[in-house]
Scaffold this motif. Sequence first.
Motif, PDB file in Angstrom:
ATOM      1  N   UNK A   2      11.377  -3.941 -14.245  1.00  0.00           N
ATOM      2  CA  UNK A   2      12.051  -5.165 -13.443  1.00  0.00           C
ATOM      3  C   UNK A   2      13.230  -4.722 -12.756  1.00  0.00           C
ATOM      4  N   UNK A   3      13.409  -3.391 -12.132  1.00  0.00           N
ATOM      5  CA  UNK A   3      14.701  -3.011 -11.455  1.00  0.00           C
ATOM      6  C   UNK A   3      13.950  -2.761 -10.283  1.00  0.00           C
ATOM      7  N   UNK A   6      15.961  -3.520  -5.050  1.00  0.00           N
ATOM      8  CA  UNK A   6      15.989  -2.980  -3.398  1.00  0.00           C
ATOM      9  C   UNK A   6      14.429  -2.744  -2.814  1.00  0.00           C
ATOM     10  N   UNK A   7      13.620  -2.806  -3.454  1.00  0.00           N
ATOM     11  CA  UNK A   7      12.218  -2.531  -2.719  1.00  0.00           C
ATOM     12  C   UNK A   7      11.491  -3.566  -2.619  1.00  0.00           C
ATOM     13  N   UNK A  22      23.086   2.236   6.929  1.00  0.00           N
ATOM     14  CA  UNK A  22      21.806   2.691   7.589  1.00  0.00           C
ATOM     15  C   UNK A  22      21.134   3.436   6.416  1.00  0.00           C
ATOM     16  N   UNK A  23      19.976   3.817   6.963  1.00  0.00           N
ATOM     17  CA  UNK A  23      19.220   4.531   5.616  1.00  0.00           C
ATOM     18  C   UNK A  23      18.212   3.852   5.132  1.00  0.00           C
ATOM     19  N   UNK A  24      17.630   2.886   5.581  1.00  0.00           N
ATOM     20  CA  UNK A  24      16.711   2.001   5.156  1.00  0.00           C
ATOM     21  C   UNK A  24      15.715   1.372   6.295  1.00  0.00           C
ATOM     22  N   UNK A  26      12.702   1.722   6.970  1.00  0.00           N
ATOM     23  CA  UNK A  26      11.220   1.507   6.609  1.00  0.00           C
ATOM     24  C   UNK A  26      11.491   0.106   6.021  1.00  0.00           C
ATOM     25  N   UNK A  65       5.258   3.841   9.450  1.00  0.00           N
ATOM     26  CA  UNK A  65       4.007   4.046   8.678  1.00  0.00           C
ATOM     27  C   UNK A  65       4.009   3.687   7.215  1.00  0.00           C
ATOM     28  N   UNK A  66       5.331   3.863   6.536  1.00  0.00           N
ATOM     29  CA  UNK A  66       5.766   3.713   5.373  1.00  0.00           C
ATOM     30  C   UNK A  66       5.808   2.060   5.099  1.00  0.00           C
ATOM     31  N   UNK A  69       2.582   0.543   4.744  1.00  0.00           N
ATOM     32  CA  UNK A  69       1.815   0.608   3.350  1.00  0.00           C
ATOM     33  C   UNK A  69       2.285  -0.453   2.442  1.00  0.00           C
ATOM     34  N   UNK A  73       0.277  -3.460   0.542  1.00  0.00           N
ATOM     35  CA  UNK A  73       0.135  -3.723  -0.877  1.00  0.00           C
ATOM     36  C   UNK A  73       0.487  -5.274  -1.146  1.00  0.00           C
TER      37      UNK A  73
ATOM     38  N   UNK B  69       5.305   4.915  -2.005  1.00  0.00           N
ATOM     39  CA  UNK B  69       5.600   3.481  -1.713  1.00  0.00           C
ATOM     40  C   UNK B  69       4.602   2.738  -2.281  1.00  0.00           C
ATOM     41  N   UNK B  73       4.700  -0.249  -4.996  1.00  0.00           N
ATOM     42  CA  UNK B  73       4.027  -1.760  -4.901  1.00  0.00           C
ATOM     43  C   UNK B  73       3.275  -1.960  -6.207  1.00  0.00           C
ATOM     44  N   UNK B  82      18.206   6.196  -1.157  1.00  0.00           N
ATOM     45  CA  UNK B  82      18.832   7.419  -1.100  1.00  0.00           C
ATOM     46  C   UNK B  82      19.058   8.233  -2.187  1.00  0.00           C
TER      47      UNK B  82
END
Lengths: 234, 234
Positions: A2-3, A6-7, A22-24, A26, A65-66, A69, A73, B69, B73, B82
């Motif tokens: 359960x970490x 971020x996603x 920067x850097x996220x 998607x 595209x990412x 996905x 889901x 990805x 999910x 990163x």
Amino acid sequence: MDKTAENGPWADESGDTSGRKKGQLHAEAAGKLRSMILSGELPPGERLREMQLCEQLGVSRTPVREALRTLAAEGLVDLLPNRSVVVSELHAPDLEHLFVVFGAIEGIAAELACQKITEAEIGEIGRLLAEMIDYHARKERAPYMQINQKIHQRTVEIAANPVLYTVWQSLVPRVERARALANLDTGRWTGALFEHTKMFTALASRDGQLLAQLTREHFLNSLPFLQSRLENDD
Amino acid sequence: MDKTAENGPWADESGDTSGRKKGQLHAEAAGKLRSMILSGELPPGERLREMQLCEQLGVSRTPVREALRTLAAEGLVDLLPNRSVVVSELHAPDLEHLFVVFGAIEGIAAELACQKITEAEIGEIGRLLAEMIDYHARKERAPYMQINQKIHQRTVEIAANPVLYTVWQSLVPRVERARALANLDTGRWTGALFEHTKMFTALASRDGQLLAQLTREHFLNSLPFLQSRLENDD
DNA sequence: TTGTCTATTCTTGTATACAAGACTGGTGTT
DNA sequence: AACACCAGTCTTGTATACAAGAATAGACAA
């Protein structure tokens, strides 16, 4: 396990690109697309051309595209191989399937919450309920819905089960979308509020069985109203 | 909402690249990575370097990233921005959270299945159960587990609720992984089989309430065995 | 020895280029 | 008029190139 801070779905992002490191791209793209779908800006059945999304979001195809996905889901879009991605449809029968499951999920949450809730948290929910009753009396629908959503969310949080929370989160967008597409009937509104007060009583007395039952019924009861609205529209 | 035939987890792929029509490398990659994680070839905590995966799978980074990805999910990997993707950990407390939810989900499925099951399908499940009893008698664990999995899957299919099916599918990988990491205790094995026969009786008599109850207990009962195995390992 | 700083290397994030599979419009035939 | 067929265009699938952030190892100072 359960970490997934971020996603996970809409951890934070929801349209603003200001204070973002920067850097996220998607994740940002996923957030924007998600709210576009929930708001109806991208209606069910809409074909999503990747290049078109790139222009709208100002990024290249890779992050788009990412993001797609991720949304797939979450059940917000369907991936058709070698064909365009489309915003998933929301038919009346699907809605029944969704609400049966969602009601059951919230039912489990309710049962767990009854076991774990503190006195302070009961007070907190009670205050939210009072606020909600107030908005109902003043017929202010938007803030009412917001408090309503918050009560449900707090209940799931109090249940303190990260797996449950994730599943719940994955279903919420579709439930919210249904609510957005079919604005709540006034007759149902008062009934729903009454159910909420009964649910609070069960929660305050920590009667998990009863609360779970009431929660499942709560969703099942609102289903026909949403369905009829949906049938009229398309 | 329920046209997720192609993109759903392990629709088919699971390591073979033979009869596959081109143009779905990312789905294929997701399938291979998934089974590598479930089999333990990629253990919890393992850092997954994209380039390394590319070499192993024989594809470029684009499909690998998209596959990651998908797995994120599904909760099999954690995405650290990163930083490398890592195979998600599986701690004993997480397992309890997972099994509470999963048991409830299968409980709902069981309840729905009781309402919708046909005589023919009851016969089908009965035959699977007989097969399973047979494997238990011969102490052949692998085929037993396979039939076991199939019975659960058929039950959820018979419930005929696509939303439920999707949620179930999203949880199965983790449950299967727990089962794989902690091979079933022999004492528990016989107990589990007995529970299955009771569950079949409830299903055949279409007693949804009872079956849901039994199903929830079935998962809760196996939990301590898996947990103890897990604690010993790491 | 220990701690910190920096330069190098590695890894991920994004963009772009190219190939292969679908869609569309028109043409010809029956 | 209806249908099949074919080329041109469009869209997706995959690979590769480049940029930026993180890890690492070594040098230097305390």
